[in-house]
Design a protein around this motif. Structure first.
Motif, PDB file in Angstrom:
ATOM      1  N   ALA A  41       0.841  -1.204   0.000  1.00 17.73           N
ATOM      2  CA  ALA A  41       0.000   0.000   0.000  1.00 17.73           C
ATOM      3  C   ALA A  41       0.873   1.251   0.000  1.00 17.73           C
ATOM      4  N   LEU A  42       1.938   1.244   0.795  1.00 15.29           N
ATOM      5  CA  LEU A  42       2.847   2.395   0.840  1.00 15.29           C
ATOM      6  C   LEU A  42       3.465   2.650  -0.528  1.00 15.29           C
ATOM      7  N   ARG A  43       3.879   1.586  -1.195  1.00 15.73           N
ATOM      8  CA  ARG A  43       4.446   1.749  -2.546  1.00 15.73           C
ATOM      9  C   ARG A  43       3.418   2.363  -3.499  1.00 15.73           C
ATOM     10  N   ASN A  44       2.198   1.825  -3.444  1.00 10.05           N
ATOM     11  CA  ASN A  44       1.157   2.325  -4.358  1.00 10.05           C
ATOM     12  C   ASN A  44       0.831   3.787  -4.093  1.00 10.05           C
ATOM     13  N   TYR A  45       0.588   4.137  -2.839  1.00 10.87           N
ATOM     14  CA  TYR A  45       0.211   5.514  -2.515  1.00 10.87           C
ATOM     15  C   TYR A  45       1.366   6.480  -2.753  1.00 10.87           C
ATOM     16  N   THR A  46       2.576   6.051  -2.461  1.00  9.82           N
ATOM     17  CA  THR A  46       3.737   6.896  -2.720  1.00  9.82           C
ATOM     18  C   THR A  46       3.906   7.104  -4.224  1.00  9.82           C
ATOM     19  N   GLY A  47       3.703   6.052  -4.993  1.00  3.27           N
ATOM     20  CA  GLY A  47       3.791   6.170  -6.451  1.00  3.27           C
ATOM     21  C   GLY A  47       2.774   7.149  -7.006  1.00  3.27           C
ATOM     22  N   ILE A  48       1.561   7.101  -6.483  1.00  5.60           N
ATOM     23  CA  ILE A  48       0.517   8.027  -6.922  1.00  5.60           C
ATOM     24  C   ILE A  48       0.926   9.467  -6.605  1.00  5.60           C
ATOM     25  N   MET A  49       1.424   9.694  -5.403  1.00  7.24           N
ATOM     26  CA  MET A  49       1.801  11.052  -4.992  1.00  7.24           C
ATOM     27  C   MET A  49       3.007  11.573  -5.769  1.00  7.24           C
ATOM     28  N   ILE A  50       3.986  10.726  -5.981  1.00  7.28           N
ATOM     29  CA  ILE A  50       5.172  11.154  -6.730  1.00  7.28           C
ATOM     30  C   ILE A  50       4.786  11.498  -8.172  1.00  7.28           C
ATOM     31  N   LYS A  51       3.934  10.674  -8.754  1.00  5.88           N
ATOM     32  CA  LYS A  51       3.476  10.955 -10.119  1.00  5.88           C
ATOM     33  C   LYS A  51       2.765  12.307 -10.168  1.00  5.88           C
ATOM     34  N   HIS A  52       1.922  12.561  -9.179  1.00  8.14           N
ATOM     35  CA  HIS A  52       1.201  13.838  -9.128  1.00  8.14           C
ATOM     36  C   HIS A  52       2.163  15.012  -8.907  1.00  8.14           C
ATOM     37  N   LEU A  53       3.106  14.847  -8.001  1.00  6.07           N
ATOM     38  CA  LEU A  53       4.063  15.930  -7.738  1.00  6.07           C
ATOM     39  C   LEU A  53       4.918  16.234  -8.970  1.00  6.07           C
ATOM     40  N   LYS A  54       5.306  15.211  -9.692  1.00  3.34           N
ATOM     41  CA  LYS A  54       6.068  15.432 -10.921  1.00  3.34           C
ATOM     42  C   LYS A  54       5.234  16.192 -11.951  1.00  3.34           C
ATOM     43  N   ALA A  55       3.953  15.855 -11.999  1.00  5.57           N
ATOM     44  CA  ALA A  55       3.062  16.549 -12.949  1.00  5.57           C
ATOM     45  C   ALA A  55       2.949  18.027 -12.599  1.00  5.57           C
ATOM     46  N   THR A  56       2.989  18.368 -11.331  1.00  2.76           N
ATOM     47  CA  THR A  56       2.879  19.790 -10.948  1.00  2.76           C
ATOM     48  C   THR A  56       4.107  20.576 -11.387  1.00  2.76           C
ATOM     49  N   THR A  57       5.236  19.923 -11.465  1.00  3.59           N
ATOM     50  CA  THR A  57       6.455  20.639 -11.870  1.00  3.59           C
ATOM     51  C   THR A  57       6.502  20.897 -13.379  1.00  3.59           C
ATOM     52  N   GLU A  58       5.612  20.243 -14.099  1.00  2.00           N
ATOM     53  CA  GLU A  58       5.598  20.399 -15.552  1.00  2.00           C
ATOM     54  C   GLU A  58       4.580  21.428 -16.043  1.00  2.00           C
ATOM     55  N   VAL A  59       3.920  22.108 -15.109  1.00  2.00           N
ATOM     56  CA  VAL A  59       2.937  23.126 -15.497  1.00  2.00           C
ATOM     57  C   VAL A  59       3.684  24.397 -15.903  1.00  2.00           C
ATOM     58  N   ASN A  60       3.455  24.822 -17.164  1.00  2.00           N
ATOM     59  CA  ASN A  60       4.133  26.008 -17.682  1.00  2.00           C
ATOM     60  C   ASN A  60       3.165  27.114 -18.103  1.00  2.00           C
ATOM     61  N   ASP A  61       1.923  26.747 -18.313  1.00  2.00           N
ATOM     62  CA  ASP A  61       0.945  27.728 -18.813  1.00  2.00           C
ATOM     63  C   ASP A  61      -0.452  27.358 -18.333  1.00  2.00           C
ATOM     64  N   SER A  62      -1.426  28.122 -18.790  1.00  2.00           N
ATOM     65  CA  SER A  62      -2.808  27.899 -18.340  1.00  2.00           C
ATOM     66  C   SER A  62      -3.364  26.561 -18.832  1.00  2.00           C
ATOM     67  N   VAL A  63      -2.962  26.138 -19.988  1.00  2.00           N
ATOM     68  CA  VAL A  63      -3.410  24.837 -20.513  1.00  2.00           C
ATOM     69  C   VAL A  63      -2.837  23.713 -19.645  1.00  2.00           C
ATOM     70  N   GLY A  64      -1.578  23.850 -19.279  1.00  2.00           N
ATOM     71  CA  GLY A  64      -0.946  22.869 -18.396  1.00  2.00           C
ATOM     72  C   GLY A  64      -1.629  22.820 -17.035  1.00  2.00           C
ATOM     73  N   LEU A  65      -2.009  23.990 -16.525  1.00  2.00           N
ATOM     74  CA  LEU A  65      -2.717  24.049 -15.245  1.00  2.00           C
ATOM     75  C   LEU A  65      -4.084  23.389 -15.354  1.00  2.00           C
ATOM     76  N   LYS A  66      -4.771  23.662 -16.461  1.00  2.00           N
ATOM     77  CA  LYS A  66      -6.082  23.051 -16.694  1.00  2.00           C
ATOM     78  C   LYS A  66      -5.953  21.522 -16.748  1.00  2.00           C
ATOM     79  N   ASN A  67      -4.947  21.038 -17.437  1.00  2.00           N
ATOM     80  CA  ASN A  67      -4.703  19.590 -17.527  1.00  2.00           C
ATOM     81  C   ASN A  67      -4.344  18.995 -16.165  1.00  2.00           C
ATOM     82  N   LEU A  68      -3.568  19.745 -15.385  1.00  4.43           N
ATOM     83  CA  LEU A  68      -3.201  19.284 -14.041  1.00  4.43           C
ATOM     84  C   LEU A  68      -4.430  19.147 -13.157  1.00  4.43           C
ATOM     85  N   ILE A  69      -5.303  20.134 -13.211  1.00  5.90           N
ATOM     86  CA  ILE A  69      -6.524  20.099 -12.400  1.00  5.90           C
ATOM     87  C   ILE A  69      -7.392  18.913 -12.829  1.00  5.90           C
TER      88      ILE A  69
END
Length: 127
Positions: A41-69
């Motif tokens: 469970a720790l691996r799964n939940y950590t993987g989900i969070m890391i994937k999400h955190l990486k996605a937040t670092t890739e937001v460069n514009d409003s379209v990226g923010l919309k996709n992130l949301i």
């Protein structure tokens, strides 16, 4: 005479230790299962969070923010489903432990009753 006493003491010892040993084995197996479950469970939940955190670092514009949301909503839905699945799986682990414990309890009670009948039959033969 001595052989009968040794045999009786051995049987008494076995009937005393059998449920304890069984419960210890069951507890150890349950601890192992719970530990493996929690590590998974720790691996799964950590993987989900890391994937999400990486996605937040890739937001460069409003379209990226919309996709992130949008992806956050998908992540929350999948996380909710995963939590429900994990809760059910954990419940099954606990039910398995409870079933095993009940079985051991019934076996030890049967052994105690059997031993009690054997002991009473021995007392009757001595009289």
């Amino acid at each position: 005479m001595i052989d009968a006493t040794v045999i009786k003491a051995t049987e008494r010892y076995k009937s005393f230790l059998h449920p304890i040993i069984g419960m210890n084995k069951l507890s150890i197996a349950n601890l192992e299962n719970i530990s493996n479950f929690q590590i998974g469970a720790l691996r799964n939940y950590t993987g989900i969070m890391i994937k999400h955190l990486k996605a937040t670092t890739e937001v460069n514009d409003s379209v990226g923010l919309k996709n992130l949301i949008a992806s956050q909503l998908e992540t929350m839905v999948s996380l909710r489903e995963r939590i429900i699945e994990d809760t059910k799986a954990f419940g099954e682990l606990m039910r398995g432990f409870n079933t095993g414990f009940d079985k051991l309890l019934h076996e030890s009670m049967a052994m105690a009753q059997e031993y009690g009948h054997v002991e009473q039959a021995g007392k009757s033969a001595v009289k």
